[in-house]
Design a protein around this motif. Structure first.
Motif, PDB file in Angstrom:
ATOM      1  N   VAL A   6       0.838  -1.217   0.000  1.00 14.27           N
ATOM      2  CA  VAL A   6       0.000   0.000   0.000  1.00 14.27           C
ATOM      3  C   VAL A   6       0.867   1.258   0.000  1.00 14.27           C
ATOM      4  CG1 VAL A   6      -1.701   1.290   1.325  1.00 14.27           C
ATOM      5  CG2 VAL A   6      -1.920  -1.182   1.106  1.00 14.27           C
ATOM      6  N   LEU A   7       1.925   1.215   0.796  1.00 14.71           N
ATOM      7  CA  LEU A   7       2.822   2.369   0.847  1.00 14.71           C
ATOM      8  C   LEU A   7       3.497   2.617  -0.498  1.00 14.71           C
ATOM      9  CD1 LEU A   7       4.133   4.562   2.575  1.00 14.71           C
ATOM     10  CD2 LEU A   7       5.891   2.898   3.235  1.00 14.71           C
ATOM     11  N   GLU A   8       3.912   1.550  -1.155  1.00 19.87           N
ATOM     12  CA  GLU A   8       4.527   1.696  -2.471  1.00 19.87           C
ATOM     13  C   GLU A   8       3.532   2.230  -3.499  1.00 19.87           C
ATOM     14  OE1 GLU A   8       6.119  -2.058  -3.457  1.00 19.87           O
ATOM     15  OE2 GLU A   8       7.779  -1.971  -2.000  1.00 19.87           O
ATOM     16  N   THR A   9       2.268   1.800  -3.364  1.00 18.92           N
ATOM     17  CA  THR A   9       1.243   2.286  -4.297  1.00 18.92           C
ATOM     18  C   THR A   9       1.047   3.789  -4.152  1.00 18.92           C
ATOM     19  OG1 THR A   9       0.130   0.136  -4.195  1.00 18.92           O
ATOM     20  CG2 THR A   9      -1.134   2.010  -5.038  1.00 18.92           C
ATOM     21  N   TRP A  10       0.938   4.254  -2.911  1.00 18.89           N
ATOM     22  CA  TRP A  10       0.762   5.690  -2.668  1.00 18.89           C
ATOM     23  C   TRP A  10       1.985   6.501  -3.134  1.00 18.89           C
ATOM     24  CZ3 TRP A  10      -3.557   8.109  -2.002  1.00 18.89           C
ATOM     25  CH2 TRP A  10      -4.643   7.458  -1.406  1.00 18.89           C
ATOM     26  N   VAL A  11       3.140   5.974  -2.969  1.00 20.85           N
ATOM     27  CA  VAL A  11       4.352   6.658  -3.447  1.00 20.85           C
ATOM     28  C   VAL A  11       4.333   6.763  -4.966  1.00 20.85           C
ATOM     29  CG1 VAL A  11       6.856   6.477  -3.634  1.00 20.85           C
ATOM     30  CG2 VAL A  11       5.745   6.029  -1.443  1.00 20.85           C
ATOM     31  N   GLY A  12       3.911   5.690  -5.628  1.00 17.65           N
ATOM     32  CA  GLY A  12       3.823   5.730  -7.088  1.00 17.65           C
ATOM     33  C   GLY A  12       2.797   6.743  -7.565  1.00 17.65           C
ATOM     34  N   VAL A  13       1.660   6.835  -6.845  1.00 22.03           N
ATOM     35  CA  VAL A  13       0.627   7.812  -7.218  1.00 22.03           C
ATOM     36  C   VAL A  13       1.162   9.234  -7.094  1.00 22.03           C
ATOM     37  CG1 VAL A  13      -1.607   8.769  -6.574  1.00 22.03           C
ATOM     38  CG2 VAL A  13      -1.302   6.284  -6.678  1.00 22.03           C
ATOM     39  N   PHE A  14       1.861   9.546  -6.003  1.00 22.00           N
ATOM     40  CA  PHE A  14       2.410  10.901  -5.811  1.00 22.00           C
ATOM     41  C   PHE A  14       3.476  11.217  -6.851  1.00 22.00           C
ATOM     42  CE2 PHE A  14       0.672  10.534  -1.453  1.00 22.00           C
ATOM     43  CZ  PHE A  14      -0.024  11.744  -1.406  1.00 22.00           C
ATOM     44  N   VAL A  15       4.266  10.249  -7.212  1.00 20.47           N
ATOM     45  CA  VAL A  15       5.283  10.464  -8.252  1.00 20.47           C
ATOM     46  C   VAL A  15       4.612  10.751  -9.599  1.00 20.47           C
ATOM     47  CG1 VAL A  15       7.137   9.377  -9.562  1.00 20.47           C
ATOM     48  CG2 VAL A  15       7.066   9.138  -7.066  1.00 20.47           C
ATOM     49  N   ALA A  16       3.547  10.003  -9.911  1.00 18.24           N
ATOM     50  CA  ALA A  16       2.840  10.225 -11.174  1.00 18.24           C
ATOM     51  C   ALA A  16       2.193  11.614 -11.209  1.00 18.24           C
ATOM     52  CB  ALA A  16       1.794   9.139 -11.372  1.00 18.24           C
TER      53      ALA A  16
END
Length: 232
Positions: A6-16
């Motif tokens: 979940v943490l990796e998913t949120w990090v990917g969303v913020f990067v995008a």
């Protein structure tokens, strides 16, 4: 393990989201987002002897209001001029046909843009028209070089030349003839005529007494004679 995903998913969303924001910012800075292929817009061209650092997609404005963008800049091989093609929004379709185009600078060292000055013609610009009245860009380097050249040329002149020499020239003064006076000169008084018989002129006795004249001496001389006459 699930919490890490979940943490990796949120990090990917913020990067995008950051990449998308940077993309839109780049589009706004480069003015690429405002390019339109609407057929209602119309194009006009202008020729400049020097386009300076004018670039495509530079704003075209009048009275501080943006009317369109510079679409392209090309070089004319026959006239050796810079041909600037501009796209104007369709809502600004009442520009006079004798409008003047000038290449101006935003601030002192800002980017250059095309400024339009309206004329007094009753006809309006249409698609494909060319502006006849233009003013080229002002190059700062040329202005500085001209100023330094004029200053050096002025300092190299010896003293006494130019306006100072003209001021130092003697002025030729022509003598003017004397103008006769219209008023007659006063007549001199004739000298006093001597008294008849060779005597003195008649003078008041008081004046003679103040001046110590002969009247006073006669009085002194006559005093002892009277005294002698009184004695027995």
């Amino acid at each position: 393990m699930q919490q890490a995903k979940v943490l990796e998913t949120w990090v990917g969303v913020f990067v995008a989201l950051g990449i998308v924001a940077l993309f839109f910012m780049a589009m706004q800075v480069s003015n690429l987002g405002e390019i339109r292929t609407d057929a209602k817009n119309y194009r006009i061209t202008a020729r400049f002897s020097n386009a300076g650092s004018l670039k495509a997609r530079a704003p075209v404005s009048m009275a501080g209001v943006r009317l369109g963008r510079v679409e392209s800049i090309r070089f004319d091989k026959e006239s050796y001029d810079a041909v600037v093609e501009m796209r104007i929004d369709a809502q600004y379709d009442s520009l006079p046909a004798d409008t003047t185009a000038s290449i101006l600078t935003q601030g002192l060292l800002g980017e250059q843009y095309v400024g339009l000055t309206p004329g007094a013609d009753s006809e309006y610009l249409k698609d494909g028209d060319e502006l006849e009245l233009t003013q080229s860009a002002l190059v700062l380097e040329e202005v500085i070089s001209r100023f330094l050249f004029n200053k050096a040329e002025g300092d190299g002149k010896p003293k006494g030349e130019g306006a100072d020499a003209e001021d130092a020239k003697p002025v030729d003064v022509q003598p003017t003839a004397a103008i006769p006076s219209s008023t007659p000169a006063p007549h001199a008084k004739p000298p006093a005529k001597p008294a008849e018989g060779g005597g003195r002129a008649n003078v008041h006795p008081k004046a003679e007494a103040k001046a110590g004249g002969p009247g006073k001496s006669d009085a002194k001389a006559g005093t002892p004679a009277r005294k002698n006459a009184v004695k027995p």
